[in-house]
Scaffold this motif. Structure first.
Motif: not given
Length: 419
Positions: A46-48, A86-88, A218-220, A277-283
């Protein structure tokens, strides 16, 4: 049409805010579905989505009335990447996908769009999109039968799961086909609500996490890690949704009567999508893409004011910090999503098929037949090339194979005209 847009731009703030909340409602079902399937945090999504939309508006000077949110094309790659690296590390690969969008926007700025037509014609894009949908079919079926996406464990008894999933599917179909007005734009949300209600009556919903959640949280957020294997895996995946972006911009331009290829320009809309897209993945959020559901809402309401999308983005960001809301989303049982995904993943495959049909790709021509056939068998059959840590498979392999085949296979010689 222009007068309607002008009237919308003069509307009071509360009307634009109300319209923005409606836009978020339309996009909501698809927006949260991706994180619920892939194991990402819905609050982060939602945030991204909100931040991504605002960044897109900043780059395009708030000229295009679209909303950016979770992309379905990346569901399978995110699941595979998370299980493998892994997720990161997966998020690092998704950042690279955003960078690819940015590089494509730079290329368009320098060379125009002709090179895209040569590099990525419909005979390349169509079968790759089909593989994205068909490759996910087992995940949808497993979830609909009450299993995990990979089928390794049973979460809900088969008979009960089938009852819930088919109810979700049936309601989604009915609303999509028979719905009127704004309700026709909410088939996914309607299916989720119907399946959730039935799950409640069957005792499948646990509210333990909801009781433990706080109201403000705060979102994870998750920071990406560099992993070159994940990067090489994700970059080819980004080709199909990048081209899909072109179609979405053309569609919203047709609706509003404006040529967004000229202003703000395809190079800027693709740049905005890439940055989002890049900003979303950064978070730690899923990649963003333009939503056809939102285009449908714009058609229905005839409110072409991009400010409405700003309000939708703001509401998405605010909701992301409501801890109880995020916890509630995580209580949705697996069969509910499985039923909807049967239709959703099939629809993705049909989009790819429709790309071939609308472009009148002649599949009786050996060159086209070879490209489409190999891509489909590679993708659906699970072909993998390489060994050890460096393996190409799935959508990544299909995208590369389609591009290479299109470049190296000779075109048929033109037959001489009859005297």
């Amino acid at each position: 049409m222009n007068s309607t847009s002008s009237n919308a731009s003069r509307a009071p703030a509360w009307q634009n805010a109300l319209a923005g909340s409606q836009i978020l409602l339309v996009a909501f079902g698809a927006l949260v579905l991706v994180p619920l399937i892939t194991g990402l945090d819905p609050s982060v999504a939602l945030f991204t989505a909100g931040v991504g939309t605002l960044l897109f508006q900043l780059v395009t000077k708030r000229t295009v009335p679209i909303f950016l949110a979770s992309s379905f094309a990346f569901i399978a790659p995110i699941i595979y990447g998370t299980q493998t690296w892994g997720l990161a590390a997966t998020m690092g690969g998704l950042v690279a996908a955003g960078v690819l969008y940015i590089l494509m926007s730079i290329a368009i700025r320098i060379y125009g769009t002709d090179f895209l037509d040569r590099l990525l014609p419909p005979v390349v894009i169509g079968p790759v999109i089909m593989v994205i949908g068909l490759g996910l079919a087992p995940v949808a079926v497993n979830m609909a039968m009450g299993k995990t996406g990979d089928g390794s464990a049973e979460l809900v008894p088969y008979a009960t799961a089938l009852m819930v999933s088919l109810t979700s599917l049936a309601v989604t179909l009915l609303v999509a086909i028979k719905g009127h007005g704004i309700f026709r734009l909410l088939p996914i949300l309607s299916g989720i609500l119907a399946g959730y209600a039935l799950s409640l009556s069957l005792g499948l919903v646990s509210f333990t996490s909801l009781d433990d959640a706080v109201w403000f949280a705060v979102p994870n957020f998750i920071m990406p890690e560099w992993n070159w294997q994940a990067v090489l895996f994700m970059i080819p995946v980004a080709i199909a949704p990048a081209i899909e972006h072109v179609g979405d911009i053309l569609a919203i331009g047709t609706v509003t009567g404006k040529d967004y290829f000229k202003k703000p320009g395809l190079q800027n809309t693709l740049l905005g999508d890439g940055i989002a897209t890049g900003a979303a993945a950064m978070l730690g959020g899923p990649p963003n893409t333009t939503y056809s559901e939102v285009t449908g809402a714009v058609i229905l309401t005839k409110n072409f004011n991009p400010v409405v999308m700003t309000w939708a983005a703001v509401f998405a960001i605010l909701l992301a910090f409501v801890g109880k809301f995020g916890a509630l989303l995580q209580t949705v049982p697996t069969p509910v999503m499985g039923g909807i995904l049967i239709l959703l993943f099939g629809s993705i495959a049909v989009i790819g098929l429709n790309t071939l049909i609308k472009s009148e790709v002649d599949l009786s021509e050996p060159r086209n037949l070879s490209i489409v056939s190999l891509v489909l068998v590679f993708g659906i059959g699970g072909m993998a090339i390489g060994n050890g840590e460096m393996v190409l498979k799935g959508v990544s392999l299909c995208a590369i194979a389609a591009v290479v085949l299109n470049l190296i296979l000779p075109y048929p010689k033109a037959e001489p005209a009859n005297e």
